[in-house]
Design a protein around this motif. Structure first.
Motif, short mmCIF file in Angstrom:
data_model
loop_
_atom_site.label_atom_id
_atom_site.label_comp_id
_atom_site.label_asym_id
_atom_site.label_seq_id
_atom_site.Cartn_x
_atom_site.Cartn_y
_atom_site.Cartn_z
N ASP A 1 27.36 28.25 -47.60
CA ASP A 1 26.87 29.57 -48.03
C ASP A 1 25.47 29.47 -48.61
N LYS B 1 31.45 26.19 -49.23
CA LYS B 1 30.63 26.79 -50.29
C LYS B 1 29.18 26.31 -50.19
N GLU C 1 22.82 28.20 -45.99
CA GLU C 1 22.49 29.30 -45.08
C GLU C 1 21.47 30.24 -45.75
N SER C 2 21.73 30.56 -47.00
CA SER C 2 20.86 31.51 -47.71
C SER C 2 19.46 30.96 -47.90
#
Ligand SMILES: Nc1ncnc2c1ncn2[C@@H]1O[C@H](COP(=O)(O)OP(=O)(O)OP(=O)(O)O)[C@@H](O)[C@H]1O
Ligand SMILES: O=P(O)(O)OC[C@H]1O[C@](O)(CO)[C@@H](O)[C@@H]1O
Ligand SMILES: [Mg+2]
Length: 325
Positions: A159, A156, A162-163
């Motif tokens: 995620d 999580k 990465e963003s």
């Protein structure tokens, strides 16, 4: 050797998912072998205060899937003293308990070993700790669930990392042992892993970060608590100072690692060695930890199980280096 009629079972130290499955296995197998069984609440604390109650097959119904421990747990300073242990022994005798199954970690077995030498009472231990810091078993009860919780959390984090094109320092538990960080770092695709067993070379970490692919949008550095380079905040501070261009964040996973439903592996491990503990006591064993090594039951003397030189497979760290390209 006196005949065993009543076994006392307790959980001690940090809780671990699968402890309930272990309690269930001890209670049900004791009843299977026509023994009485008593639960002792809050580990050595309850032994000293006499918080002891008889258990039957219903006392452990519907708990195999539950995290935590229905017997509760504690860290007891009083048990570290000879006076505290004397009271504990008297309480056991008053309750008709003539053998013990201790579910806990290295500290619990350190206490059990001393107690087992001071008083004539057979004690066997079940390794229940997320840290996996015991010799004499491939895995401890709770470790598998904990590492799966960590991997889920780091996925999580990945995620959001990465963003935002961020570098995350993720700190995991393990007391003085890096086994949680080591496995989860590989499973979560970390760029680097810092563990207490290998000298923390921040320069090597910097080199890894610099050599790494420049177009990587997220980076994860796994850090075990108690490393010599300091905690995740200290390491994060140094990274921020050196690489102000990185958008760095720190995440301490903390006690979520100790909670949750035990995995299938932890339930099966707890069930197998729980039965083996009762059978071991009936066979006259004492002062040993029950574990599983290469899928075979193993009884290891407490003094050996609690030795702190857990070997780290260097190859694991090499794998991280190779795969983080
Ligand atoms: N040297 C000792 N003498 C007597 N009792 C001890 C000793 N060391 C530990 N204990 C007892 O064992 C308890 C549990 O130990 P500890 O807190 O180290 O947890 P643990 O069993 O190692 O579990 P975990 O590491 O998973 O939390 C201590 O609170 C203490 O009561
Ligand atoms: O129960 P406490 O005091 O939060 O202890 C935390 C420690 O317990 C463990 O969760 C289990 O031993 C360690 O990984 C950690 O260092
Ligand atoms: Mg411990």
């Amino acid at each position: 050797m006196a005949e065993i009629k009543k076994i006392g079972v307790f959980t001690s130290g940090g809780d671990a998912p699968g402890m309930n499955a272990a309690i269930r296995a001890v209670v049900r197998s004791a009843l299977y072998y026509n023994l009485q069984v008593a639960g002792i609440r809050r580990g050595y604390e309850g032994m000293i205060s006499g918080d002891i109650f008889n258990m039957d097959r219903k006392s452990v119904a519907n708990i195999i899937q539950r995290g935590g421990t229905i017997l509760k747990t504690a860290r007891s300073d009083q048990f570290r003293t000879p006076e505290g242990r004397k009271i504990a022994y008297e309480q056991l005798k008053a309750n008709g308990i003539d053998a013990l199954v201790a579910i806990g970690g290295d500290g619990t077995f350190t206490g059990a070993r001393i107690f087992g030498h001071e008083y004539d009472i057979p004690v066997l231990g079940l390794p229940g700790t997320i840290d996996n810091d015991l010799l004499g078993t491939d895995f401890t009860i709770g470790y598998d669930t904990a590492i799966n919780t960590v991997v889920d959390a780091v996925d999580k984090i990945r995620d959001t990392a990465e963003s935002h094109d961020r570098l995350f320092i993720v700190e995991v538990m393990g007391r003085d042992c890096g086994l949680i960080a080591l496995r989860t770092g590989i499973a979560a695709g970390a760029e680097a892993i810092l563990i207490p067993e290998s000298k923390t070379d921040l320069n090597a970490l910097y080199e890894r970060l610099e050599k790494g692919r420049k177009d990587k949008s997220s980076k994860i550095v796994m850090v075990a608590e108690s490393g010599e380079a300091g905690d995740a905040f200290e390491i994060g501070r140094q990274i921020k100072e050196r690489y102000p261009q990185y958008d760095t964040r720190i995440s301490i996973l903390g006690h979520i690692q100790r909670g949750g439903r035990p995995s299938c592996m932890d339930r099966v491990l707890a069930s197998r060695i729980g039965v083996a503990a009762v059978e071991g006591l009936l066979a006259g064993r004492r002062n040993e930890m029950v574990g599983i090594i290469s899928n075979e039951l193993a009884y290891t003397p407490f003094e050996h199980a609690i030795k702190h030189n857990i070997e780290i497979n260097d190859n694991f760290l090499k794998i991280v280096e190779i795969l983080s390209l």
